[in-house]
Design an enzyme around this catalytic site. Sequence first.
Site, PDB file in Angstrom:
ATOM      1  N   HIS A   1     -60.168  44.938 -21.831  1.00 56.54           N
ATOM      2  CA  HIS A   1     -59.312  44.427 -20.765  1.00 56.54           C
ATOM      3  C   HIS A   1     -58.770  43.055 -21.148  1.00 56.54           C
ATOM      4  O   HIS A   1     -57.576  42.777 -20.981  1.00 56.54           O
ATOM      5  CB  HIS A   1     -60.093  44.344 -19.452  1.00 56.54           C
TER       6      HIS A   1
ATOM      7  N   GLU B   1     -64.355  47.315 -11.250  1.00 55.76           N
ATOM      8  CA  GLU B   1     -65.432  46.470 -11.771  1.00 55.76           C
ATOM      9  C   GLU B   1     -66.767  46.959 -11.210  1.00 55.76           C
ATOM     10  O   GLU B   1     -66.818  47.769 -10.288  1.00 55.76           O
ATOM     11  CB  GLU B   1     -65.230  45.001 -11.335  1.00 55.76           C
TER      12      GLU B   1
ATOM     13  N   LYS C   1     -56.282  36.308  -6.170  1.00 57.81           N
ATOM     14  CA  LYS C   1     -57.538  37.053  -6.112  1.00 57.81           C
ATOM     15  C   LYS C   1     -58.319  36.814  -4.822  1.00 57.81           C
ATOM     16  O   LYS C   1     -59.388  37.408  -4.656  1.00 57.81           O
ATOM     17  CB  LYS C   1     -58.431  36.624  -7.284  1.00 57.81           C
TER      18      LYS C   1
HETATM   19 MN    MN Z   1     -61.493  40.653 -11.748  1.00 62.46          MN
END
Ligand code: MN
Length: 439
Positions: free
Chosen positions: A147, A214, A266
């Site tokens: 990633h 995740e 986020k």
């Molecule tokens: Mn993340």
Amino acid sequence: MSIYTLNETHAPNLKSWVDSANSETTDFPIQNLPFGSFRLKGSNAPFRGGVAIGDQILDLSKAINAGVFGTDVLPAATAAAEEKLNRFMDMGKDAWSALRLTLSRLLREGALAEDILTSCLVAQSDAEMGNPCHIPDYTDFYASLHHATNIGALFRPNNPLLPNYKWIPIGYHGRASSIGVSGQAFPRPTGQTKAPEAEVPSFGPCKRLDFELEMGAFVGKGNAIGTQVSIEDAEDHLFGMCLFNDWSARDIQGWEYQPLGPFLAKNFASTISPWIITMEALAPFRTSFAHPADDPAPLPYLTSTENSEKGGLDIDLEVLLQTAKMREEGAAPVPLATSNMKYSYWTIAQMLTHHTVGGCNMQAGDLMATGTMSGPDASEACAMIELTTGGKNPIHLPDGETRTFLEDGDTVIIRGACARAGAARIGFGICEGTILPAV
Ligand code: MN
């Protein structure tokens, strides 16, 4: 040694008197026994602690009142029955393990308590799940090299992987207040974005909304400020794991992230699966851990024999999408990618040790997320930004719709499970979230 060894609770042939727990497809056989917080749907009662078994929940408060717990485990059961698991998490490994053993014996086939405990079951379909614990702090790591390389190439084509990556478990301190449990629906975030060709930024709803598949790890027993959790002791501080979706606003991220990292990109919502799968339940699925031979070995403070021998985790992961149109037409969610926790460049123990090495105090209920857990193959890209190469290659869905990033009404579903010969398969349940129109 601090990683759990196998015991009678892991025996693959163990069956429960709760029939649905013996189904080959259940996420919650008797070898799992995860903890969560629930109440009856539509009720205003406080949430309370329960243990998933098959398609049922063992109501711990009712089980306590039924008198099935001996004085040795009663304090642990009482703490686990509370609305939030934090007090139980803070009790430490001996308490967690003793309660798991007792629950395994009470719920297995032939247990004398079957008649009493049958009345302490609640169908999961009748229950609403709450956050399993109060989360004091949340930290997001960046533990997939794949990633980090894929997304680094999009944000910095000439310099994808920064030189610290292979030495430090990279992370940032996230936002705990907006973490919700599966079923969460949240408005599309609004913020500042700036197209590369634009002279000044604009303000409005995010146009490049993404998910990140995740894993989350919950801290059990914390550490005092100014102290370190050594790599040898780190596993003793880990209570369990969940699935985690770190929703991300890529256009907001691209404009704001330098020099201090993600902020509004986020902090608007993150979603967890409601059941905490304990580290003890995960014991059969530990794997060896090593960096590739050509990469630097972790520094000594991040190295232990046990971490090398069994610090890794073999957890199959999958992410699916159901659009509003698919939902209206009764179409099943479509798989977007599969991956595995084994791709993590750092173990959970290394993340915890690194987190505390400067003296940071961790507290019961703190959540560490791994970062997007992409694998090496293109089918293992665990965010839209990777799947579509930054929005350049749309995904074609079976009903004719296309997606570059997520649209209003989209539901993203993450699933995870552990399966290995000689062990009972255990699953993580579901982590599902839906995007509402911007406010
Ligand atoms: Mn993340």
